[in-house]
Design a protein around this motif. Structure first.
Motif, mmCIF file in Angstrom:
data_model
loop_
_atom_site.group_PDB
_atom_site.id
_atom_site.type_symbol
_atom_site.label_atom_id
_atom_site.label_comp_id
_atom_site.label_asym_id
_atom_site.label_seq_id
_atom_site.Cartn_x
_atom_site.Cartn_y
_atom_site.Cartn_z
ATOM 1 N N UNK A 1 17.245 16.291 5.107
ATOM 2 C CA UNK A 1 17.925 15.098 5.604
ATOM 3 C C UNK A 1 17.176 14.443 6.748
ATOM 4 N N UNK A 2 16.682 15.256 7.681
ATOM 5 C CA UNK A 2 15.950 14.717 8.828
ATOM 6 C C UNK A 2 14.643 14.065 8.391
ATOM 7 N N UNK A 3 13.957 14.696 7.448
ATOM 8 C CA UNK A 3 12.706 14.121 6.936
ATOM 9 C C UNK A 3 12.978 12.791 6.245
ATOM 10 N N UNK A 4 14.028 12.747 5.438
ATOM 11 C CA UNK A 4 14.365 11.508 4.729
ATOM 12 C C UNK A 4 14.685 10.386 5.708
ATOM 13 N N UNK B 1 11.427 9.236 7.144
ATOM 14 C CA UNK B 1 10.668 8.556 6.092
ATOM 15 C C UNK B 1 11.184 7.146 5.851
ATOM 16 N N UNK B 2 12.503 6.989 5.859
ATOM 17 C CA UNK B 2 13.088 5.665 5.665
ATOM 18 C C UNK B 2 12.758 4.749 6.844
ATOM 19 N N UNK B 3 12.729 5.311 8.039
ATOM 20 C CA UNK B 3 12.429 4.514 9.239
ATOM 21 C C UNK B 3 10.999 3.984 9.235
ATOM 22 N N UNK B 4 10.053 4.769 8.724
ATOM 23 C CA UNK B 4 8.649 4.363 8.775
ATOM 24 C C UNK B 4 8.207 3.616 7.523
ATOM 25 N N UNK B 5 9.070 3.519 6.536
ATOM 26 C CA UNK B 5 8.726 2.758 5.339
ATOM 27 C C UNK B 5 8.061 3.547 4.230
ATOM 28 N N UNK B 6 8.289 4.843 4.175
ATOM 29 C CA UNK B 6 7.791 5.642 3.055
ATOM 30 C C UNK B 6 8.413 5.114 1.756
ATOM 31 N N UNK B 7 7.593 4.986 0.731
ATOM 32 C CA UNK B 7 8.076 4.396 -0.519
ATOM 33 C C UNK B 7 8.884 5.380 -1.370
ATOM 34 N N UNK B 8 8.562 6.671 -1.268
ATOM 35 C CA UNK B 8 9.279 7.665 -2.070
ATOM 36 C C UNK B 8 8.980 9.057 -1.539
ATOM 37 N N UNK C 1 0.849 -1.186 0.000
ATOM 38 C CA UNK C 1 0.000 0.000 0.000
ATOM 39 C C UNK C 1 0.888 1.241 0.000
ATOM 40 N N UNK C 2 0.859 2.040 -1.063
ATOM 41 C CA UNK C 2 1.786 3.171 -1.177
ATOM 42 C C UNK C 2 1.648 4.185 -0.043
ATOM 43 N N UNK C 3 2.789 4.634 0.444
ATOM 44 C CA UNK C 3 2.871 5.768 1.361
ATOM 45 C C UNK C 3 3.942 6.691 0.800
ATOM 46 N N UNK C 4 3.497 7.805 0.263
ATOM 47 C CA UNK C 4 4.373 8.751 -0.425
ATOM 48 C C UNK C 4 4.417 10.056 0.357
ATOM 49 N N UNK C 5 5.561 10.708 0.350
ATOM 50 C CA UNK C 5 5.714 12.007 1.008
ATOM 51 C C UNK C 5 6.027 13.057 -0.046
ATOM 52 N N UNK C 6 5.229 14.118 -0.089
ATOM 53 C CA UNK C 6 5.415 15.218 -1.038
ATOM 54 C C UNK C 6 5.877 16.444 -0.262
ATOM 55 N N UNK C 7 7.018 16.996 -0.640
ATOM 56 C CA UNK C 7 7.572 18.167 0.046
ATOM 57 C C UNK C 7 7.434 19.392 -0.849
ATOM 58 N N UNK D 1 20.612 12.858 7.130
ATOM 59 C CA UNK D 1 19.709 11.734 6.875
ATOM 60 C C UNK D 1 20.275 10.409 7.360
ATOM 61 N N UNK D 2 21.531 10.416 7.835
ATOM 62 C CA UNK D 2 22.217 9.184 8.251
ATOM 63 C C UNK D 2 22.294 8.192 7.096
ATOM 64 N N UNK D 3 22.412 8.734 5.893
ATOM 65 C CA UNK D 3 22.534 7.890 4.707
ATOM 66 C C UNK D 3 21.214 7.472 4.105
ATOM 67 N N UNK D 4 20.085 7.885 4.706
ATOM 68 C CA UNK D 4 18.776 7.465 4.212
ATOM 69 C C UNK D 4 18.508 7.954 2.793
ATOM 70 N N UNK D 5 19.109 9.083 2.412
ATOM 71 C CA UNK D 5 18.893 9.614 1.061
ATOM 72 C C UNK D 5 19.453 8.688 -0.017
ATOM 73 N N UNK D 6 20.307 7.753 0.383
ATOM 74 C CA UNK D 6 20.807 6.769 -0.575
ATOM 75 C C UNK D 6 19.860 5.573 -0.700
ATOM 76 N N UNK D 7 18.941 5.418 0.258
ATOM 77 C CA UNK D 7 18.105 4.217 0.271
ATOM 78 C C UNK D 7 16.654 4.472 -0.101
ATOM 79 N N UNK D 8 16.180 5.698 0.043
ATOM 80 C CA UNK D 8 14.786 5.998 -0.276
ATOM 81 C C UNK D 8 14.723 6.748 -1.603
ATOM 82 N N UNK D 9 13.834 6.333 -2.515
ATOM 83 C CA UNK D 9 13.745 7.020 -3.812
ATOM 84 C C UNK D 9 13.332 8.482 -3.655
#
Length: 255
Positions: free
Chosen positions: A121-124, A127-134, A105-111, A153-161
């Protein structure tokens, strides 16, 4: 390669390409470019070739004083410097069908116009922790993805689209047409963030701290939802606010 190096003086510490021909070749080679800085008043046939190459692309072009370019490099930049992105931007139109095909079930974040790199970075990271898809960001008025953003982002920007699009309004309409509800996190409503059903395919919209969410996005949103506030301070940092509403979505999806 003399026209491709890491800046010694630029704060962002991104790789960059300088010189008009070098930037043209970087675009043709398919390099992911964060933004292109161009000296104000620049002209000439080679610059026109660069501009024509950018038509229809998703590469921001920023006109700046020559002093800014000179601070970035002491080399002969010819009035053009391209900042290479450390990430590869993706297309939300390709991701949504893939999410559904996986049975998720998609969960998308629009900024909308979130420009501070540390907030990004903090948002990403959240978002990565809670499973946001993109995460979807606009072509202009968006935080640059640089070393500060990646570190925060603690590197999350490399893992979340991260999806960059020229028109957030059209992108949000696409999300709706794809079966997602739009939930705008805004103080311009009496409904709290607990009202929407986040177990449905959802795109959550967050706005900049100074302007909030733009009116054209508020008008197309299916739900307006606000975070309850009890103290004297009337607003939260956007990265904190994003965390609050995202974890409400997670709470509903895990109950």
């Amino acid at each position: 390669m003399d026209n491709f190096r890491r800046p010694q003086r630029a704060k962002e510490n991104n790789e960059f390409v300088f010189g008009i021909r070098a930037v043209i070749e970087a675009i043709k080679a398919g390099r992911d470019i964060e933004t292109i800085y161009v000296q104000r008043g620049l002209s000439g046939p080679l610059f026109l070739e660069l501009k024509s190459l950018l038509i229809g692309s998703l590469i921001p072009l920023s006109s700046v004083p020559i002093e800014k370019l000179n601070r970035m490099t002491t080399k002969n930049h010819q009035g053009v410097i391209a900042v290479i992105s450390p990430i590869t931007y993706q297309n939300i139109e390709d991701l949504i069908p893939a999410i559904f095909e996986k049975g998720e079930t998609p969960l998308i974040l629009v900024l909308d116009s979130v420009t501070d790199v540390r907030n990004m970075g903090a948002i990403a990271r959240t978002a990565a922790c809670v499973g946001v898809h993109a995460i979807v960001v606009p072509l202009k008025n968006a935080a640059q993805i640089n070393a500060d953003a990646i570190k925060t982002s603690a590197g999350a920007l490399f893992s979340i689209p991260i999806c960059r699009h020229s028109n957030l309004h059209k992108t949000c309409l696409f999300l709706q047409d794809s079966g997602l509800q739009l939930v705008a996190c805004t103080e311009k409503t009496s409904d709290l963030i607990y009202v929407p059903d986040y177990t449905l395919p959802t795109a959550i919209i967050m706005g900049s701290e100074d302007e909030g969410i733009s009116n054209d996005l508020l008008r197309v949103a299916n739900h307006l939802a606000k975070i309850p506030m009890a103290g004297k301070i009337e607003s939260l940092n956007v990265s904190v606010a994003a965390g609050v509403i995202l974890y409400e979505a997670v709470r509903q999806r895990t109950v």
